[in-house]
Design a protein around this motif. Structure first.
Motif, PDB file in Angstrom:
ATOM      1  N   ARG A 173      -4.608  -6.026  15.041  1.00 51.78           N
ATOM      2  CA  ARG A 173      -4.674  -7.281  15.809  1.00 51.78           C
ATOM      3  C   ARG A 173      -4.329  -7.087  17.274  1.00 51.78           C
ATOM      4  O   ARG A 173      -4.434  -8.014  18.070  1.00 51.78           O
ATOM      5  N   TYR A 227       0.788  -1.242   0.000  1.00 52.89           N
ATOM      6  CA  TYR A 227       0.000   0.000   0.000  1.00 52.89           C
ATOM      7  C   TYR A 227       0.819   1.290   0.000  1.00 52.89           C
ATOM      8  O   TYR A 227       0.343   2.301  -0.517  1.00 52.89           O
ATOM      9  N   GLN A 282      -0.445   5.646   4.044  1.00 51.63           N
ATOM     10  CA  GLN A 282      -1.898   5.826   4.183  1.00 51.63           C
ATOM     11  C   GLN A 282      -2.220   6.671   5.414  1.00 51.63           C
ATOM     12  O   GLN A 282      -3.063   7.571   5.362  1.00 51.63           O
ATOM     13  N   CYS A 341      -8.025   1.091   7.827  1.00 53.91           N
ATOM     14  CA  CYS A 341      -8.878   2.147   7.242  1.00 53.91           C
ATOM     15  C   CYS A 341      -8.406   2.632   5.878  1.00 53.91           C
ATOM     16  O   CYS A 341      -9.085   3.438   5.246  1.00 53.91           O
TER      17      CYS A 341
HETATM   18  C1  LIG Z   1      -7.447  -3.317   0.957  1.00 55.62           C
HETATM   19  S1  LIG Z   1      -7.033  -2.031   2.066  1.00 55.62           S
HETATM   20  C2  LIG Z   1      -8.651  -1.539   2.560  1.00 55.62           C
HETATM   21  C3  LIG Z   1      -8.683  -0.148   3.087  1.00 55.62           C
HETATM   22  C4  LIG Z   1     -10.042   0.411   3.520  1.00 55.62           C
HETATM   23  N1  LIG Z   1     -10.638  -0.366   4.573  1.00 55.62           N
HETATM   24  C5  LIG Z   1     -10.981   0.559   2.358  1.00 55.62           C
HETATM   25  O1  LIG Z   1     -12.003  -0.136   2.325  1.00 55.62           O
HETATM   26  O2  LIG Z   1     -10.711   1.376   1.496  1.00 55.62           O
HETATM   27  C6  LIG Z   1      -6.431  -2.937   3.501  1.00 55.62           C
HETATM   28  C7  LIG Z   1      -6.067  -2.097   4.675  1.00 55.62           C
HETATM   29  O3  LIG Z   1      -5.867  -2.929   5.821  1.00 55.62           O
HETATM   30  C8  LIG Z   1      -4.762  -2.442   6.525  1.00 55.62           C
HETATM   31  N2  LIG Z   1      -4.241  -3.511   7.398  1.00 55.62           N
HETATM   32  C9  LIG Z   1      -3.935  -4.775   7.089  1.00 55.62           C
HETATM   33  N3  LIG Z   1      -3.490  -5.440   8.176  1.00 55.62           N
HETATM   34  C10 LIG Z   1      -3.525  -4.554   9.206  1.00 55.62           C
HETATM   35  C11 LIG Z   1      -3.185  -4.627  10.575  1.00 55.62           C
HETATM   36  N4  LIG Z   1      -2.731  -5.749  11.137  1.00 55.62           N
HETATM   37  N5  LIG Z   1      -3.357  -3.531  11.327  1.00 55.62           N
HETATM   38  C12 LIG Z   1      -3.827  -2.360  10.789  1.00 55.62           C
HETATM   39  N6  LIG Z   1      -4.153  -2.244   9.489  1.00 55.62           N
HETATM   40  C13 LIG Z   1      -4.005  -3.320   8.709  1.00 55.62           C
HETATM   41  C14 LIG Z   1      -3.812  -1.988   5.445  1.00 55.62           C
HETATM   42  O4  LIG Z   1      -2.803  -1.157   5.977  1.00 55.62           O
HETATM   43  C15 LIG Z   1      -4.796  -1.267   4.525  1.00 55.62           C
HETATM   44  O5  LIG Z   1      -5.041   0.017   5.020  1.00 55.62           O
END
Ligand SMILES: C[S@@+](CC[C@H](N)C(=O)[O-])C[C@H]1O[C@@H](n2cnc3c(N)ncnc32)[C@H](O)[C@@H]1O
Length: 300
Positions: free
Chosen positions: A111, A11, A94, A69
């Motif tokens: 998590r 990302y 982000q 987010c």
């Molecule tokens: C596919 S994007 C989706 C973003 C947003 N929810 C949307 O619908 O536009 C996945 C998001 O999950 C976040 N993410 C994945 N694993 C994470 C974790 N363990 N803690 C915080 N964020 C996480 C990524 O950094 C990214 O912002």
């Protein structure tokens, strides 16, 4: 589990390209077309926001936590509705982009969320992040369900009784193949190769097997209120993303040129972003993947 470096790979490297192509505060998860593919991407994303709002209650005075987010699409909607939102992401780019738009976003591991993190909230949403919570190594070591159960425990700990959790995620579909078969050395365009390509794009990430596995792990802390597949919606969303990201522009060309050193030195980067194949779209078409919108309610 996908680590911060993995999420930065997916990302943060593409941050400016995504914002330039899809807009600041872009949604980066499946929109909701409800079968009407004449809708624009923005209209369908708005449908999704309205649906989430209706399911978990996003209205003035409510406090909502967004786990993963992204670039803040839902948080921006929450603010427009007069509610307050707090978001977490593991992508530093982000988080910085969200903060520039005045959103309350933290570089924090979803998590690890607990009441001490951001206090109690009225509702929780997580769109497109659950995919990253378990890694292929976790799965191979038999830890997948333990990881999911812990997440549900933590989400439950920040919600009141009957508080709602909207969870939108990709899952493995009915044609998924065993992990051992997945390989970049498999014949081009085979299921094994396409899934390996996805692995390059989303390193450290392994999906739940169907929505059933998620619901099983959510119990007994949560009961399922509703579950709908958004597989066809995701195919359309990706088609629209590809169109926009591929649309020629000088600024995008300059941005892509900045990624040239990475392209030259990383085979995974070349496979992930320049193989000419939209791996996740093909996976949805072949039903190697499915996609679910789950509404969960904390047990009283
Ligand atoms: C596919 S994007 C989706 C973003 C947003 N929810 C949307 O619908 O536009 C996945 C998001 O999950 C976040 N993410 C994945 N694993 C994470 C974790 N363990 N803690 C915080 N964020 C996480 C990524 O950094 C990214 O912002």
């Amino acid at each position: 589990m996908a680590e911060r470096k993995d999420l930065d790979f997916t990302y943060s490297l593409t941050d400016r390209l995504v914002r330039l192509s899809l807009g600041e505060l872009a949604d980066f998860s499946a929109a909701k077309y409800d079968g009407d593919f004449s809708l624009s991407l923005e209209e369908a994303q708005r449908h999704k926001h309205d649906y989430v709002a209706e399911q978990i209650g996003i209205e003035p005075g409510r406090h909502v936590l967004d786990l993963g987010c992204g670039w803040g699409g839902l948080l921006n909607y929450i603010r427009d509705r007069g509610a307050t939102g707090v978001g977490v992401t593991l992508s530093s780019a982000q988080a910085a982009a969200c903060r520039r738009h005045g959103l309350d976003v933290h570089t924090y591991d979803a998590r690890r969320v607990a009441r001490e993190s951001f206090g109690g909230v009225d509702a929780v949403a997580s769109l497109g992040a659950f995919e990253h919570f378990c890694s292929p190594e976790d799965y191979a070591a038999g830890r997948q369900e333990e990881i999911y159960r812990e997440i549900f425990e933590r989400v439950a700990s920040v919600l009141p009784a009957r508080g709602r959790f909207y969870l939108q995620t990709m899952v493995f579909g009915r044609n998924m193949i065993p992990l051992e078969q997945i390989s970049t050395r498999a014949p081009r365009n085979s299921d094994a190769w396409i899934l390996a390509l996805m692995g390059c794009q989303f390193p450290g990430s392994w999906l739940p097997f169907g929505h059933e596995q998620i619901v099983r792990c959510a119990e007994p802390r949560f009961r399922l209120v509703s579950s709908i597949s958004g597989r066809l919606d995701y195919i359309e969303t990706i088609t629209q993303w590809n169109r926009r990201i591929g649309a020629p522009s000088l600024r995008k060309t300059l941005l892509k040129l900045q990624l040239l050193p990475r392209w030259l030195t990383s085979a995974d980067f070349r496979l992930a972003f320049t193989s000419g194949v939209s791996a996740n779209k093909v996976c949805f078409e072949r039903e190697l993947l499915d996609h679910y919108r789950l509404v969960l309610e904390k047990a009283p």
